[in-house]
Design a protein around this motif. Sequence first.
Motif, PDB file in Angstrom:
ATOM      1  N   PHE A 199       0.828  -1.209   0.000  1.00 60.25           N
ATOM      2  CA  PHE A 199       0.000   0.000   0.000  1.00 60.25           C
ATOM      3  C   PHE A 199       0.865   1.264   0.000  1.00 60.25           C
ATOM      4  O   PHE A 199       0.454   2.310   0.485  1.00 60.25           O
ATOM      5  CB  PHE A 199      -0.928  -0.022   1.213  1.00 60.25           C
ATOM      6  N   GLU A 226       3.040   3.941  -2.347  1.00 60.74           N
ATOM      7  CA  GLU A 226       3.117   4.477  -3.709  1.00 60.74           C
ATOM      8  C   GLU A 226       4.436   4.144  -4.395  1.00 60.74           C
ATOM      9  O   GLU A 226       4.469   3.827  -5.586  1.00 60.74           O
ATOM     10  CB  GLU A 226       2.914   5.991  -3.668  1.00 60.74           C
ATOM     11  N   HIS A 267      -9.635   0.358   1.022  1.00 55.53           N
ATOM     12  CA  HIS A 267      -9.598   1.810   1.205  1.00 55.53           C
ATOM     13  C   HIS A 267      -8.299   2.496   0.758  1.00 55.53           C
ATOM     14  O   HIS A 267      -8.344   3.656   0.335  1.00 55.53           O
ATOM     15  CB  HIS A 267      -9.837   2.160   2.681  1.00 55.53           C
ATOM     16  N   ASP A 268      -7.162   1.857   0.868  1.00 54.69           N
ATOM     17  CA  ASP A 268      -5.900   2.524   0.523  1.00 54.69           C
ATOM     18  C   ASP A 268      -5.775   2.692  -0.989  1.00 54.69           C
ATOM     19  O   ASP A 268      -5.928   1.728  -1.756  1.00 54.69           O
ATOM     20  CB  ASP A 268      -4.708   1.718   1.058  1.00 54.69           C
ATOM     21  N   ARG A 269      -5.492   3.913  -1.398  1.00 60.55           N
ATOM     22  CA  ARG A 269      -5.433   4.244  -2.826  1.00 60.55           C
ATOM     23  C   ARG A 269      -4.148   4.986  -3.167  1.00 60.55           C
ATOM     24  O   ARG A 269      -3.521   5.604  -2.303  1.00 60.55           O
ATOM     25  CB  ARG A 269      -6.648   5.102  -3.224  1.00 60.55           C
ATOM     26  N   ASN A 270      -3.799   4.948  -4.446  1.00 63.21           N
ATOM     27  CA  ASN A 270      -2.623   5.670  -4.916  1.00 63.21           C
ATOM     28  C   ASN A 270      -2.993   7.130  -5.195  1.00 63.21           C
ATOM     29  O   ASN A 270      -4.128   7.548  -4.980  1.00 63.21           O
ATOM     30  CB  ASN A 270      -2.018   4.988  -6.145  1.00 63.21           C
ATOM     31  N   GLY A 329      -6.038   7.983  -7.106  1.00 62.39           N
ATOM     32  CA  GLY A 329      -7.325   7.612  -6.542  1.00 62.39           C
ATOM     33  C   GLY A 329      -7.730   6.170  -6.797  1.00 62.39           C
ATOM     34  O   GLY A 329      -8.878   5.787  -6.541  1.00 62.39           O
ATOM     35  N   GLU A 330      -6.805   5.360  -7.303  1.00 60.49           N
ATOM     36  CA  GLU A 330      -7.105   3.956  -7.589  1.00 60.49           C
ATOM     37  C   GLU A 330      -6.664   3.076  -6.424  1.00 60.49           C
ATOM     38  O   GLU A 330      -5.650   3.337  -5.770  1.00 60.49           O
ATOM     39  CB  GLU A 330      -6.363   3.509  -8.854  1.00 60.49           C
ATOM     40  N   LEU A 331      -7.440   2.029  -6.161  1.00 62.04           N
ATOM     41  CA  LEU A 331      -7.043   1.074  -5.135  1.00 62.04           C
ATOM     42  C   LEU A 331      -5.728   0.419  -5.528  1.00 62.04           C
ATOM     43  O   LEU A 331      -5.507   0.095  -6.698  1.00 62.04           O
ATOM     44  CB  LEU A 331      -8.114  -0.010  -4.959  1.00 62.04           C
ATOM     45  N   PHE A 332      -4.864   0.211  -4.553  1.00 63.49           N
ATOM     46  CA  PHE A 332      -3.595  -0.450  -4.850  1.00 63.49           C
ATOM     47  C   PHE A 332      -3.830  -1.882  -5.336  1.00 63.49           C
ATOM     48  O   PHE A 332      -3.133  -2.370  -6.222  1.00 63.49           O
ATOM     49  CB  PHE A 332      -2.704  -0.477  -3.607  1.00 63.49           C
TER      50      PHE A 332
END
Length: 234
Positions: A108, A110, A165-168, A171-174
Amino acid sequence: MRWLAVILVLVLAACTTKMDKAGRTESTVDPKYLLKSEVDRIADTNRAEVVTGLLLIADKLYKRNPKEWKKSGAVSREAAVERLRQRQFRSWPEFSGLREGAVASLAFTEVYAGDRVMALMFGLLGMVDAAFEHKDEFYILDSLNEMKLYNSARNMDIAIWKLGHDRNAAGELFLLSNELDPANRNLSYEREFGRVMGLLDFMAKVVADRNGRTFSRLSQSVASAIFLPVSFLK
């Protein structure tokens, strides 16, 4: 005298009856049975079920995120899952010696460009291995720590929250997991994680009872939580 009675009970329980070639009955004792308590046999089954559940989740994640296993150099999804099953620590130099929560967190992050499924599941499996003291089977003199098992269960809860819930930065889910679209609803990831959590919580309670201890249930928000330590607990 108490130990003598315990051993006698175990011997009697381990005795099995079978027919010899002459049609006579004879009793045999499985030596391994004598070395295991009821809790040991529960631990054997519990650990096997937890690992099987996590490998199933890994396979499902690879199905939804096929680009991830390709990043790791695996020849197929099945080969990637088998790498996790074997989990030789030195096989992944890209983790730079990190384990458990530190590895799982990479999924999760970046800046991490590697196989996110591998990172997450390798970390979770490492937590489970540590909670079960890196053993596949348990015997009378083996001991487990209820807080390691409890923390592992909480980490499964944290993992499923992060997956959803965690996104890059875009705004996309990892990683794709549960599908919430009413037309194609799929919560199988959450259900399997829930089953794994239940198994770990049950084992934690069994171990605490055997050790004559109680443990405090932590109250924390998974939204802001980090993966809890396992290996470093005593």
